[in-house]
Design a protein around this motif. Structure first.
Motif, PDB file in Angstrom:
ATOM      1  N   TYR A 115      13.229  -2.699 -12.231  1.00 13.43           N
ATOM      2  CA  TYR A 115      13.619  -1.469 -11.539  1.00 13.43           C
ATOM      3  C   TYR A 115      14.587  -0.664 -12.422  1.00 13.43           C
ATOM      4  CZ  TYR A 115      11.419  -3.901  -7.657  1.00 13.43           C
ATOM      5  OH  TYR A 115      10.510  -4.561  -6.871  1.00 13.43           O
ATOM      6  N   CYS A 124      11.859  -2.119   3.863  1.00 16.44           N
ATOM      7  CA  CYS A 124      10.443  -1.788   4.041  1.00 16.44           C
ATOM      8  C   CYS A 124       9.923  -2.315   5.374  1.00 16.44           C
ATOM      9  CB  CYS A 124       9.600  -2.353   2.906  1.00 16.44           C
ATOM     10  SG  CYS A 124       9.983  -1.624   1.301  1.00 16.44           S
ATOM     11  N   ILE A 179       5.938   3.062  -4.457  1.00 15.44           N
ATOM     12  CA  ILE A 179       7.284   2.776  -3.945  1.00 15.44           C
ATOM     13  C   ILE A 179       7.255   1.598  -2.977  1.00 15.44           C
ATOM     14  CG2 ILE A 179       8.175   5.093  -4.297  1.00 15.44           C
ATOM     15  CD1 ILE A 179       7.618   5.677  -1.346  1.00 15.44           C
ATOM     16  N   GLY A 180       6.167   0.843  -3.041  1.00 17.14           N
ATOM     17  CA  GLY A 180       6.039  -0.288  -2.131  1.00 17.14           C
ATOM     18  C   GLY A 180       4.887  -0.096  -1.164  1.00 17.14           C
ATOM     19  N   GLN A 202       7.104  -5.167   0.260  1.00 22.18           N
ATOM     20  CA  GLN A 202       6.449  -3.934  -0.151  1.00 22.18           C
ATOM     21  C   GLN A 202       7.049  -3.482  -1.479  1.00 22.18           C
ATOM     22  OE1 GLN A 202       6.015  -1.170   3.204  1.00 22.18           O
ATOM     23  NE2 GLN A 202       5.801  -2.904   4.578  1.00 22.18           N
ATOM     24  N   CYS A 203       8.264  -2.926  -1.412  1.00 21.97           N
ATOM     25  CA  CYS A 203       8.848  -2.447  -2.670  1.00 21.97           C
ATOM     26  C   CYS A 203       9.251  -3.609  -3.571  1.00 21.97           C
ATOM     27  CB  CYS A 203      10.027  -1.517  -2.413  1.00 21.97           C
ATOM     28  SG  CYS A 203      11.588  -2.330  -2.007  1.00 21.97           S
ATOM     29  N   TYR A 233      12.134  -5.217  -3.725  1.00 25.69           N
ATOM     30  CA  TYR A 233      13.519  -5.297  -4.189  1.00 25.69           C
ATOM     31  C   TYR A 233      14.315  -6.374  -3.454  1.00 25.69           C
ATOM     32  CZ  TYR A 233      17.718  -3.645  -6.536  1.00 25.69           C
ATOM     33  OH  TYR A 233      18.835  -3.552  -7.328  1.00 25.69           O
ATOM     34  N   TYR A 260       8.459   0.462 -11.121  1.00 24.17           N
ATOM     35  CA  TYR A 260       8.749  -0.106  -9.803  1.00 24.17           C
ATOM     36  C   TYR A 260       9.890   0.662  -9.167  1.00 24.17           C
ATOM     37  CZ  TYR A 260       5.844  -3.936 -11.384  1.00 24.17           C
ATOM     38  OH  TYR A 260       4.798  -4.671 -11.850  1.00 24.17           O
ATOM     39  N   GLY A 315      12.021   0.912  -3.006  1.00 19.19           N
ATOM     40  CA  GLY A 315      12.081   1.653  -1.746  1.00 19.19           C
ATOM     41  C   GLY A 315      12.466   3.086  -1.992  1.00 19.19           C
ATOM     42  N   PRO A 351      17.358   2.775   0.892  1.00 17.37           N
ATOM     43  CA  PRO A 351      16.433   1.847   0.257  1.00 17.37           C
ATOM     44  C   PRO A 351      17.243   0.673  -0.276  1.00 17.37           C
ATOM     45  CG  PRO A 351      16.859   3.719  -1.185  1.00 17.37           C
ATOM     46  CD  PRO A 351      17.492   4.037   0.149  1.00 17.37           C
ATOM     47  N   GLN A 372      10.618   8.985  -6.798  1.00 14.57           N
ATOM     48  CA  GLN A 372       9.266   8.978  -6.266  1.00 14.57           C
ATOM     49  C   GLN A 372       8.380   9.965  -7.019  1.00 14.57           C
ATOM     50  OE1 GLN A 372      11.365   8.632  -2.084  1.00 14.57           O
ATOM     51  NE2 GLN A 372       9.173   8.890  -1.738  1.00 14.57           N
TER      52      GLN A 372
END
Lengths: 172, 341, 748
Positions: free
Chosen positions: C27, A146, C471-472, A108-109, A111, C241, C244, C192, C215
């Motif tokens: 990021y 996620c 955020i995903g 999802q994110c 990372y 990006y 999370g 995250p 966010q």
């Protein structure tokens, strides 16, 4: 470098093969492989999630083995061959795992994703893919906050040729 | 991380010399625990001695005595996947696979695993006191957060546990450790290698200044347990967590009777916890619940809980019974299938 | 509203996927600049008191160190605390980094070391020597709850408990069946995978480009301009990006302040990245205790519901969530009394964390409902159907839509619920007890005012721009789907730009409102763009001269006459004829802006029914969650693929809440001790078995113009309760505090 020398806190020359290319570098003993990649070589695909070997986001392949790059000192990599997420796609074509991760929505994110994919490349090489349980256990060194775990297992099963097509949820 | 000098050793003698020259130097190989601790400022060596290029520390080889020698540099995964280990000392392979993650097992070495330090929260946090990290500063785990902590063999100075899974199996198998040092080589019985905290919790083991681990030796007699063993690890999630309690159980059963037994616990003490009386209690008995219960009682004698870990005493007792049952049945615990048979 | 949709409603892979799987997605800590300096934070060891001395000499003497900032040499920033209030701040006085010698919580940043390298900054940080004057602190909710209070000032956007209805206490006393219990949830940390980080690029002339893990880029931008007295034109926040969020990036975190402060003072680019350990020193889900009592008839029909929650907050802010209101919403009862109180602790302020409040309150309510099912012998699903709320009794309004019944039905069927033997401990396999439990979930649905721009260029490409984040959650992808369908273009012809404070205005990405809000804004902008294109296309002399909207279709990059498909114009051609800049339209969507918006006359919520199977080793207490079915009603599903992932993620969070997550605090030190991912457990792959997601059909024309209700949070809401109920079914043990760890199962 002479084997015996205490080289102190100065930088140390090393030679590594990074994503297939020979690189001659000068590194400080306190620099980790992860920080070398991210801060010095601008290869930020390898992620820093915890910096202590507890999340797997920094996983790279060193001589083909999956390793947490955050706990490896760069100076100790002399002579090694390192593959990062940036080195997996060949000639502009995604590695099958990269394609499968997209197809199965295995992130999802994004990372943790480079670490998951590098880890999965090694997992398949190791042969720990005989069942979903085995994949789950041997992918447990890569946290995904996620919560894409089931899709990650699907993507890996797809690549090893045992997986159904991506689940398409129909509305009830 | 405090800056340090880096020394790449090309022989064991060279490494020993470097260690003797710089008393606060540390050996680095896999880095999985030392680099971790250096980033937290828990370890602040002025020099690191890189031993990864020393060829003689590698390899898994048969010994003249009929056992196996595992070089200090052999990564945990290589040991776990070695065919000889799997056939002759499967308990060791299983214990290794119960620990850490594939990535860490690829990097972590045999010697490093022996010398890994406790996971005590306070030891890791330099903003709190800790007798192990800073002798004399106190032990806030006593009366503090102590879910992970010891129920056996602790002292008023320290209730930390040794976090290794591999070492629990090595303890059960009666391994020996070959070390090299300024006064020459010596062999240390596994049971004598790790220490209880006593009044010197800063010392985890009996390695002397300047000494390095060369190899771990697995004795041939421990092959007798290859048919009846189990490593059962209980933890707070199904993988990648340190043990609340782990049990290494190994039995040699002939004609329905136990002729030899080994039993060691992880996650409960400052060292893998073995007691010969508990093993003796099993010998000569049939492999049944009564014998297992007697052994568990022996092994856990004197167990003392703290605020958050008293449950580990009963949990350990039950885990011992289950692991012995698995060993007796010849159905060792899978480290992949999370059902506990 | 969207005709002939090709992409909307169909599973589509993420358009940001290739960037993410190749390591090219960048990021916050990965942007760089020539001459970048690295900041490393020093944090406090004590929970409350004053700094007596802070000695930075040794740190400053280390080669490579540029400067050490402390409260003693901090550059001037805003004086008034209100300047530090961000868009979503709760009532109170926001924490001001390095403001004074006062220590308000353990882990508080007290110095920033800036050096030429990360390694030098890290080493120097360990050399900063601090002495403290310690003052008594309180971090234990078990004690602080005795001084709980009703928050005097309500948090904007958080509904306080409704006024009591009837006389709940009396009705409870008189009820034939009474259930009462206390239910506790440990403090959790978002964690995250990307630690909070900010890279400030010093552009010269006082201009900053800020890459912040956030966010809400516009929230960060406003915070920076307010705190540092900068002009909005000089500060641009860019975060395409986000690794999370889960709520941790809603409010600006202290690394943003510190990085900007250092950059301004040093007039150079600076990066500040939190360590994982430091991530435990900021926002978190507040530890919360619930007292719930249910009074019911023998048939399980509820007469009285009482729900009181006490949640932790910081000494300096009154963070508030909706914890108890759900109990007056989900089931109707004549007598309802809901109360929500706070208790102050010497910690950083708690904040929103995935579905703030709801899984806390619902763990309590849905556990109590399960107890009521056991007490009355009514099946747990049937019990909920008997107590089905047809309208929002808290607000006395009808729902825009509510297909929770269909969730119960579809989830139960898929799970095989009818095969459940209701007797606890009755189902087993080998040494394992099997437990089946279920719970309901509910979460807000709605929109926030959001703007978007759609620009078509002569090459036939469509650019969508909005300041919201992804955020995903899949925002990039759903916006591309909506835009592609609106203009009849392939998704490959759509570029989506997000996470830039210079783009059209958007609120923080949270609350599950982004798909409805940004999606509607993009739909509106694309609709305007269609009008503009058609106006040009219909000009005199064109093949489509005089055409009206109903006469044409946007298809395959063309506008085509419906009556005579041979008559068409390529979109690129229309644009090219109108000049080099392309044709753009910017529109806003939000409550009250478009006729279809949620009127004040209705309430809107998403719902779910969660079914869980656990297997528990009877002697050892080892628990495995082997199956979850989560049936969700959330209006229109834009992208079943990414939507399913949202629910999967929510369920994994629910499993973590149920079994793993807990900050362990040493209350004598006032300090969280398990501040690492090795000791603060989140689920790993081995913990997650089979999860099935069902989206039930739900048509909702009132919540948002595009029929969407939102998905980011509903997945977690009922999951922990369903697992706890399954544990009871397996073992007969009712565990009323989360997480359910092995010791609790053994002790029961």
């Amino acid at each position: 470098m002479p084997a015996h020398a205490i080289v102190g806190t100065q930088t140390v020359p090393i030679e590594i093969t990074l994503n297939g290319k020979r690189r001659s570098l000068e590194v400080s003993p306190v620099t980790t492989l992860l920080d070398l990649l991210r801060n010095h070589l601008d290869l930020t695909g390898t992620k820093k999630g915890c910096d202590h070997g507890q999340c797997g986001a920094c996983t790279v392949l060193i001589d083909g083995q999956r390793i947490n790059s955050c706990l490896q000192l760069a100076v100790m990599q002399d002579g090694k061959s390192i593959t990062t997420i940036e080195g997996l796609a060949q000639d502009g074509r995604l590695h099958p795992l990269q394609a499968a991760f997209i197809e199965h929505d295995a992130f999802q994110c994004g990372y943790c994703t480079p670490g998951q994919i590098c880890s999965a490349v090694a997992l398949i090489e190791e042969g720990h893919t005989t069942s979903r349980e085995e994949i789950r256990e041997f992918m447990s060194g890569n946290l995904c906050r996620c919560g894409a775990y089931t899709n990650i297992v699907d993507a890996i099963e797809d690549v090893v040729g045992r997986r159904r097509q991506p689940v398409q949820e129909a509305a009830e | 991380m405090k800056r340090f000098s880096y020394h790449r050793a090309d022989s064991v003698a060279d490494a020993v010399q470097a260690l003797c020259a710089t008393p606060d130097a540390r050996i680095v190989a896999g880095g999985t625990n030392l680099v971790d601790l250096m980033k937290y400022g828990v370890e602040t060596p002025s020099a690191l001695v890189d031993v990864t290029r020393i060829a003689s520390l590698n390899g898994i080889d048969d010994t003249d005595e009929g056992g196996l020698r595992i070089g200090a540099l052999v990564p945990n995964r290589t040991v776990a996947e070695d065919e000889r280990v799997a056939a002759r000392f499967p308990l060791l392979a299983s214990a290794i696979l119960a620990g850490a993650t594939p990535q860490l097992r690829n990097a972590a070495t045999t010697g490093g695993n022996l010398n890994q330090r406790t996971r005590c929260y306070y030891f890791y946090d330099t903003k709190t006191p800790c007798n192990k990290r800073e002798p004399g500063s106190g032990c806030p785990a006593i009366g503090g957060v102590n879910r992970l902590h010891a129920i056996l063999g602790a002292s008023e100075h320290c209730i930390a546990t040794h976090p290794s899974d591999m070492c629990v199996a090595l303890a059960a198998l009666g391994a020996e450790i070959r070390v090299e040092g300024p006064n020459g080589p010596r062999r240390i019985r596994f049971a004598d290698y790790h220490r209880l905290p006593g009044d010197a919790p800063e010392r985890d083991n009996t390695l002397q200044p300047g000494e390095i681990i060369e190899a771990v030796l697995l004795p041939p007699e421990a092959e007798a347990f290859a048919g009846h063993h189990s490593y059962l690890k209980l933890r707070d999630r199904l993988s990648y967590a340190f043990a609340l309690v782990s049990v290494a159980a190994a039995l040699d059963i002939r004609e329905g009777r136990i002729v030899a037994a080994r039993l060691a616990l992880g996650g409960v003490a400052h060292k893998p916890w073995r007691r010969e009386e508990a093993e003796a209690a099993l010998v000569g008995s049939p492999a049944d619940e009564a014998a297992f219960a007697a052994a568990a009682t022996q092994l856990l004698e004197g167990a003392q809980g703290h605020e958050h870990n008293t449950f580990k005493i009963e949990l350990a007792r039950r885990a011992i019974l289950r692991a012995l049952g698995q060993a007796a049945a010849g159905t060792p615990q899978s480290q992949t299938d999370k059902r506990i048979a | 509203m969207l005709k002939n949709d090709l992409h909307v409603g169909s599973p589509r892979s993420r358009i940001d996927g290739p960037a993410k799987v190749t390591g090219q997605a960048t990021y916050a800590a990965e942007f760089t600049a020539a001459d970048l300096a690295h900041g490393y934070i020093v944090e406090s060891a004590i929970a409350r008191g004053r700094i007596v001395s802070i000695d930075t000499a040794a740190a400053e003497a280390l080669p490579g160190v540029i400067r050490v900032f402390t409260h003693e040499n901090r550059p001037k920033t805003a004086w008034f605390t209100y300047k530090y209030r961000d868009m979503v701040a709760p009532p109170g006085a926001p924490f001001r980094p390095l403001y004074s010698d006062e220590i308000q919580y353990s882990g508080q940043p007290i110095a920033l070391v800036v050096a030429e390298s990360f390694e030098a900054a890290r080493e120097a940080a360990a050399l900063v020597a601090v002495t403290y004057d310690r003052q008594p602190h309180e971090t234990d909710l078990a004690r602080a709850r005795h001084d709980s209070y009703e928050p005097p000032k309500k948090r904007n956007g958080i509904a306080p408990p409704p006024a009591p209805r009837g006389d709940a206490q009396q009705a409870f006393g008189a009820a034939p069946v009474r259930i009462a219990g206390e239910y506790a949830i440990a403090s959790e940390h978002h964690n995250p995978m990307e630690p909070h980080a900010t890279t400030v690029v010093w552009e010269g002339g006082g201009k900053l480009t800020v890459h912040d893990k956030t966010q809400g880029v516009q929230n960060s931008q406003a915070y920076v301009t307010n705190v540092f007295g900068l002009s909005g034109d000089d500060v641009r926040v860019v975060s395409p990006y986000v690794g999370g969020g889960f709520g941790s990036g809603l409010r600006p975190q202290h690394q943003l302040f510190l990085a900007v402060m250092a950059s301004l003072a040093l007039e150079r680019s600076v990066r500040v990245e939190l360590t994982r350990q430091q991530m435990f020193g900021h926002v978190h889900r507040p530890e919360t205790v619930n007292l719930v009592s249910l009074g019911a008839g023998e048939d399980g029909k509820l007469h009285a519901i009482q729900h009181q929650a006490i949640a932790a907050t910081s000494r300096f802010e009154d963070h508030q969530e909706v914890v108890v209101n759900w109990s007056g919403l989900l089931y109707p009862a004549e007598h309802v009394d809901l109360r929500y109180e706070l208790a102050k602790l010497d910690t950083y302020s708690p904040g929103d964390m995935r579905a703030p409040g709801a899984p806390l309150g619902l763990f309590a309510l849905e556990s109590a409902m399960d107890e009521l099912a056991v007490a009355t012998g009514v099946d747990p699903v049937e019990l909920r159907l008997r107590n089905y709320a047809e309208r929002d009794e808290n607000e006395d309004k009808p729902f825009t839509s509510k297909e929770l019944r269909a969730c119960y039905r579809a989830g139960a069927e898929r799970f095989g619920w009818s095969r459940r033997d209701p007797r606890p401990g009755s189902m087993r396999e080998g040494r394992e007890l099997i437990g089946w439990g279920m719970a309901s979930g509910v979460w807000d649905a709605g929109m926030m005012k959001t703007s978007a721009r759609a620009t078509l260029t002569a090459d036939g490409r469509l650019a969508i721009a909005c300041a919201t984040s992804d955020i995903g959650t899949g925002t990039y992808t759903i916006l591309a789907q909506i835009a592609a369908d609106a203009l009849g273009l392939p998704m490959e012809a759509v570029d989506v730009a997000l996470g830039d404070s210079t783009l059209p205005e958007a609120p923080v990405q949270g609350g599950s409102w982004t798909a409805a809000s940004a999606g509607s804004a993009v739909a509106a902008a694309c609709s305007s763009l269609r009008d503009a294109l058609l106006t040009r296309a219909a000009a005199e002399g064109s093949p489509l001269a005089g055409a009206k909207a109903d006469d044409v279709i946007f298809e395959g990059g063309h506008i085509r006459s419906l009556a005579d498909p041979a008559r068409s114009l390529a979109l690129g051609e229309i644009v090219a004829a109108s000049g080099p800049d392309g044709i753009a339209a910017t529109e806003s969507a939000g409550p009250g802006l478009i006729g279809m918006m949620l009127p004040k006359s209705h309430s809107s919520y998403t719902h779910s029914a969660v079914f869980a199977e656990v297997r528990i080793d009877e002697e050892l207490g080892v628990l495995r969650v082997t199956r979850i079915v989560n049936a969700v009603a959330a209006g229109r599903i834009l992208n079943p693929k990414t939507a399913r992932s949202q629910i999967l993620g929510g369920v994994v969070w629910g499993i973590g809440m149920a079994l793993h997550e807990e900050a362990l605090t040493d209350h004598r030190l006032g300090r969280i001790m398990n501040h690492s991912l090795a000791e603060y457990h989140v689920p790993v792959n081995a913990d997650i078995d089979d999860i099935e997601v069902i989206f039930v059909e739900e048509s909702d024309e009132k919540t948002s113009p595009i029929g969407v209700k939102g998905l980011g949070e509903i997945g977690i809401v009922g999951t922990a309760a369903a697992i706890a109920n399954a544990v009871h079914h397996a073992t007969g043990k009712r565990i009323r505090s989360l997480p359910i760890t092995i010791d609790k199962i053994l002790q029961g």
